[in-house]
Design an enzyme around this catalytic site. Structure first.
Site, PDB file in Angstrom:
ATOM      1  CG  ASP A 200      -4.292  -5.594  -3.410  1.00  0.00           C
ATOM      2  OD1 ASP A 200      -5.366  -5.041  -3.129  1.00  0.00           O
ATOM      3  OD2 ASP A 200      -3.481  -5.990  -2.542  1.00  0.00           O
TER       4      ASP A 200
ATOM      5  CG  HIS B  12      -1.991  -0.963   1.254  1.00  0.00           C
ATOM      6  ND1 HIS B  12      -1.805  -2.234   1.738  1.00  0.00           N
ATOM      7  CD2 HIS B  12      -3.283  -0.900   0.844  1.00  0.00           C
ATOM      8  CE1 HIS B  12      -2.950  -2.910   1.631  1.00  0.00           C
ATOM      9  NE2 HIS B  12      -3.857  -2.128   1.098  1.00  0.00           N
TER      10      HIS B  12
END
Length: 494
Positions: free
Chosen positions: A267, A196
């Site tokens: 993702d 992330h």
């Protein structure tokens, strides 16, 4: 409005069926709890493959049901999904999500039938809300002590154990008519970076990586309909690109070696491992060319989704992205939608006792400390992850639920003046028993420093862990509400 009546606009004017196929390859996030934004409606009308819900889309159960009904009224074969791992990793707390402890605690409890009951509760709740795609379970192995993102989301470090629980989870979810998704292929457990926040690299050799593939191999054998890729670079597999953008990893390894023919979803593309180096739009184009079937754009800003869509349409128009690759991907998404887009029917009830039972069995797997009453509970934990839901759970609240005489202090994130915090805690505790809880203190040295300062003054304090075990007298194996309640019961002797 039907696709056949729609005149596509954008960087390339394509045949309507190819335009629809390109839209099938997108999953979009959006903002709001009431009503579907007009721009999203237009995307759905052109064939958008799916939407992903977050806490920002959830007020209560009835509102979520209205929202999913409205989305399907635009097009019935739209896939509606959500991250739904349990253990505090989920976005449906305010919609009455069942309390389930999360994967690591289930691995410690080591009862696949109990794992199946927990997965059934989560999937049953999803079905009752009109959500039929669950981006769970986590198939990553947690074996790197400094991994910052997998940890208690994993069933554990052993491939055989993880495989056993993955099979139970997938089968239970399937029985509810909900699509499960094993993630993050080929494994995020060997990194020291959260993708992330930056580029994550797993430097292990090809042979060392084989164990991480075994849970995914088991998931494929169990019939998992979806697999999510990792934004991780594996130099032994592809020295140039992260798995999400790698033909070698998505094609040679997943499609051919593991023989997976379900939907491969990425993702979220706005994660910095992709966005910083490639940009979301280029990431969408490269991921589809590499073998992904759907790309997720989770941010609520639809202009990002539109930019990704336009990059895909432009690449199709120029021939950079082969038409047959997009048609193949869209075909897989259509088959998935035929099985899962429409809820199977009225969801039957689920076992609300499965989660508490699993959490208690995990916490009590090893002997715990002597019970204390009227304690001052110090709960040290890092700020919640921005991409994962946090429902405000803390240990003191759960201890006070079973022992109203308890007091305490919660410290969320590194304080500006740790010595002042330590002094304040010791004054508040007075002569009461002291409990000091930390969450993955090895990753957050400020917790270690505060704990050490407290223990130097109060060597009688009971030390416990709420993340992975780190030598405390007891461990909750996660910070979901049910995990913390099980730990509170052990601490208070309930």
């Amino acid at each position: 409005m039907t696709n056949s009546a729609h005149s596509p606009t954008g960087p390339a004017v394509l045949p309507v069926d190819l335009d629809e196929a390109a839209h099938r390859c997108l999953v979009a996030g959006f903002d709001g709890t009431a009503g579907v934004p007009d721009e999203l409606k237009r995307l759905v009308d052109r064939g958008l493959g799916g939407v992903i819900l977050f806490t920002r889309n959830v007020r209560d159960a009835e509102q979520v049901r209205r929202l999913t009904d409205e989305l399907r009224a635009i097009r019935p074969d739209l896939l509606v999904g959500v991250d739904n791992e349990g253990g505090g990793i989920g976005h449906l707390v305010s919609a009455g999500a069942p309390d389930v402890p999360g994967a690591f605690a289930l691995g410690v409890a080591e009862d696949p039938a109990l794992t199946a009951r927990c997965a059934d509760a989560l999937a049953g709740h999803l079905a009752s809300l009109g959500i039929t795609v669950s981006y769970a379970p986590v198939a990553d192995l947690q074996h790197h002590p400094r991994n910052p993102i997998v940890r208690t989301r994993s069933f554990g470090a052993e491939p055989v154990l993880a495989a056993r629980h993955l099979r139970a989870w997938i089968a239970a979810t399937e029985r509810r008519g909900v699509a499960s998704c094993a993630k993050h292929f080929p494994g995020h457990g060997g990194t020291e970076t959260d993708s992330h926040h930056g580029v994550a690299v797993d430097p292990r050799s090809h042979d060392e990586l084989r164990s991480d593939l075994e849970p995914f191999r088991a998931a494929v054998a169990a019939g998992v309909p979806m697999i999510m890729s990792a934004h991780v670079v594996f130099p032994a597999l592809d020295p140039e690109r992260p798995a999400t953008l790698s033909r070698r990893i998505l094609g040679d390894l997943l499609r051919h070696e593991l023989d997976f023919d379900g939907v491969l979803v990425t993702d979220a593309l706005e994660m910095r491992a992709i966005a910083d180096r490639y940009g979301e739009a280029a990431g969408a184009r490269i991921a589809l060319a590499a073998g992904a079937d759907q790309v997720i754009v989770a941010v609520p800003h639809l202009e990002v989704t539109l930019a990704c869509r336009d990059a895909v349409l432009g690449a199709l128009g120029s021939g950079v992205l082969p038409e047959e690759r997009v048609r193949e991907a869209a075909g897989r998404v259509r088959r998935l939608a035929e099985r899962y887009a429409v809820p199977a029917g009225e969801a039957a009830g689920w076992d609300t006792g499965a989660g508490p039972e699993a959490a208690r069995r995990a916490v009590r797997a090893l002997p715990g400390p002597p019970a204390v009453r009227g304690a001052h509970v110090v709960d040290l934990f890092p700020p919640p992850h921005p991409a994962l839901n946090w429902g405000g759970e803390d240990l003191l609240t759960e201890v006070r639920a079973v022992d109203p005489t308890a007091t305490g202090t919660a410290v969320t994130g590194e304080p500006a003046d740790p010595p002042a915090v330590v002094a304040r805690i010791l004054r508040a505790a007075g002569g009461a028993p002291l409990v000091v809880a930390t969450c993955d203190a090895g990753l957050y040295p400020w917790q270690e420093r505060i704990r050490a300062a407290l223990l130097s003054r109060r060597p009688d304090a009971v030390r416990v862990d709420t993340g992975l075990p780190e030598g405390g007298a007891a461990c909750s194996y996660g910070r979901g509400r049910v995990n913390l309640r099980a730990l509170a019961e052990v601490l208070t002797g309930v």
